[in-house]
Design an enzyme around this catalytic site. Structure first.
Site, PDB file in Angstrom:
ATOM      1  CB  VAL A  91       0.532  -4.299  13.691  1.00 41.44           C
ATOM      2  CG1 VAL A  91      -0.900  -3.777  13.845  1.00 41.44           C
ATOM      3  CG2 VAL A  91       1.089  -4.717  15.042  1.00 41.44           C
ATOM      4  N   GLY A  92       0.824  -4.344  10.570  1.00 44.45           N
ATOM      5  CA  GLY A  92       0.477  -4.037   9.186  1.00 44.45           C
ATOM      6  C   GLY A  92      -0.432  -2.843   8.983  1.00 44.45           C
ATOM      7  CG  ASP A  93      -4.566  -0.722   9.428  1.00 44.09           C
ATOM      8  OD1 ASP A  93      -4.153   0.373   9.015  1.00 44.09           O
ATOM      9  OD2 ASP A  93      -5.767  -0.944   9.698  1.00 44.09           O
ATOM     10  CG  LEU A  94       1.229  -0.513  13.862  1.00 43.05           C
ATOM     11  CD1 LEU A  94       2.746  -0.517  13.954  1.00 43.05           C
ATOM     12  CD2 LEU A  94       0.622  -0.584  15.268  1.00 43.05           C
TER      13      LEU A  94
ATOM     14  CG  ASN B 175      -6.297   0.236  14.107  1.00 42.64           C
ATOM     15  OD1 ASN B 175      -7.487   0.500  14.247  1.00 42.64           O
ATOM     16  ND2 ASN B 175      -5.810  -0.318  13.011  1.00 42.64           N
TER      17      ASN B 175
END
Length: 534
Positions: free
Chosen positions: A19-22, A26
């Site tokens: 996901v990279g941007d948890l 979000n």
């Protein structure tokens, strides 16, 4: 929810992606209770060796992490965030993870070891380790701890000073740099820091005072004039520190500027200017300061409006609270009433307080807070706590059942168990100051268990700077030493509870003159007629 979030992230990993941007914003919970992930602009292949591309504050991972380790670190932050949302502090000191885990385990009925893996991931046993400065000394609500804490915080503030710079002396909020001369004032500049250090008994610092004097006498073009954002606050601090001649020179500069069209507020407007002029008129006997103070009072009275004022000239919801609302004018009128005995000033103070109370709402649980439409605020500067201070001073002169009930509900707001920030005007420190004010100096923590608990809870925010105790500023994203957001404000609040001499903000010491004086004549608050000032 954590279990669902972990399953969702595992499902993404099973597809060969991260996901990279948890972070908490979000993730959504559907009406049927299922959790879903949203906002996939940070997605990357699990084999990608690049560092995190973007991140929300409190969920940024160390730059050397790649692949699934990026999501693993963010999920560890989420586990702590859901109980104590102070993960913004981790980049400043990863040692906070263990401290917050221990605190959360004491507060909440979680299973044994519930946070252990998260702490190991955040602190790092090898790659991805964050910088850890070690847990600072725990704050305790007693005199012995106060002496140690005051010395440590003072050392941190002085260690951060940059006297070689002209734009600011002490690091503080970025607001220092948004206006000319922002590094000088009470809220974010040197004046507020030096005032706080002196009033809590942390000593005088002549070299730093000389820096302030030098820059105050030659301010940048366009420097603000207000009490908290500008030169009036600098003059107040200089006078407090004994630099009377320099303070009056700064005031004379201010009177030569175009101040009449400023707003009515305490922070940067006419209420703060009027209070300061009244203060210097009493201190110096200068009739020019006295006449100017009454001129300011007339302008504010003419522009205040009725108690049921619905909105501002631009159609926006008017601000409320001590710094930016009608409570600032109320404080000015209240002090004028105490000086002159003119009941019209007390009437005007009541009108202004009613304006701000109309902008408040009672929360579930009985706390009264400022209503901003999308959130409510209990804080000293922008919330209801500052309104409560001036309500209490008003009630010392005139009984009002509605005001008394509002004051009690505001004290409830100041007794909350958790505040996201530590600062004076928008955090827990302000609550300590408000709850300490009714008690004799040095006794608040013994008399009020909530004050004692608030002081202990400041340990959650405490950080170390060069081995000394320091505090984060706005949004917990960087250290700050200023009065409004940082260590100087926390120090002032702790002093209000624990110092053996009175520690107050300017013009907010409880008046010693509880009855209106006799034999004083003042101009009419509205307009310029009505007699000569005393």
């Amino acid at each position: 929810m954590l279990d669902q979030a972990e399953r969702a992230v595992a499902a993404v990993h099973a597809r060969g992606l991260i996901v990279g941007d948890l972070h908490a914003d979000n993730m959504l919970v559907r009406p049927d209770g299922r959790l879903v992930l949203i906002d996939f602009e940070g997605v990357a292949d699990v084999t990608d060796r690049a560092s995190q591309r973007l991140a929300a504050p409190g969920f940024a991972v160390p730059r050397d992490l790649t692949g699934a380790d990026i999501d693993r670190d963010a999920m560890a932050c989420l586990r702590l965030f859901l109980f104590l949302p102070l993960t913004n502090l981790f980049p400043l000191d990863a040692g906070k993870a263990r401290q917050l885990a221990e605190e959360a385990a004491r507060i909440f009925p979680v299973p044994p070891g519930f946070f252990d893996d998260a702490v190991r991931v955040i602190t790092g046993d090898g790659a991805g380790v964050r910088a850890a400065s070690g847990a600072p000394r725990r704050l305790e609500p007693d005199h012995e701890s106060w002496v140690r804490v005051r010395a440590s915080m003072t050392a941190a503030i002085l260690a951060a000073a940059t006297p070689d710079r002209d734009d600011r002396l002490f690091p503080g909020d970025v607001e220092q740099f948004t206006v000319p001369g922002g590094g000088l004032g009470l809220a974010h500049g040197a004046a507020g820091v030096l005032y706080a250090l002196d009033t809590v008994g942390a000593g005088r610092h002549p070299d730093h005072e000389e820096w302030l004097v030098r820059h105050a006498l030659h301010p940048e073009p366009g420097a603000r004039l207000g009490l908290y954002d500008g030169l009036h606050g600098v003059a107040y601090a200089l006078g407090h520190l004994g630099h009377r001649e320099e303070a009056t020179k700064v005031l004379d500069m201010c009177l030569g500027e175009q101040w009449q069209q400023l707003g009515l507020d305490l922070h940067g407007g006419l209420a703060g200017i009027g209070l300061n002029l009244q203060h210097f008129a009493a201190a110096t006997g200068d009739p020019a300061f006295r006449d100017a103070a009454f001129s300011v009072a007339g302008l504010v009275a003419d522009r205040l409006g009725p108690a049921d004022e619905a909105g501002s000239d631009d159609g926006e919801t008017p601000k409320a609270g001590l710094l930016h609302g009608s409570t600032g004018p109320a404080l000015m009128f209240l002090r004028l009433y105490e000086h002159t005995g003119d009941p019209e000033f007390l009437d005007l103070a009541g009108t202004a307080l009613r304006q701000d109370l109309r902008r408040c709402v009672t929360r579930e649980g009985g706390s009264l807070e400022v209503d901003e439409g999308w959130r409510t605020l209990p804080y000293l500067g922008t919330g209801s706590a500052g309104i409560g201070l001036v309500l209490d001073d008003y009630l010392a002169h005139r009984q009002d059942d509605a005001f008394r009930a509002a004051s009690a509900a505001i004290r409830t707001a100041a007794r909350g168990r958790f505040y996201i920030q530590s600062g004076l005007f928008q955090g827990m420190a302000g609550m300590i100051l408000c709850l300490s004010r009714p008690h004799p100096p040095g006794t608040a923590a013994q008399r009020d268990p909530v004050v004692a608990a608030h002081i202990r809870h400041l340990s959650r925010h405490a950080l170390a700077y060069r081995g000394h105790l320091a505090f984060p500023g706005e949004q917990l994203m960087r250290l700050s030493t200023d009065l409004s957001t940082g260590s100087a404000g926390v120090l002032l609040a702790l002093g209000s509870a624990l110092h053996t001499s009175p520690v107050r903000l300017p013009f907010l010491a409880p008046s010693e003159r509880r009855n209106a004086p006799h034999g004083h004549v003042s101009p009419s608050p509205r307009g310029q007629g009505g007699g000569e000032p005393s």
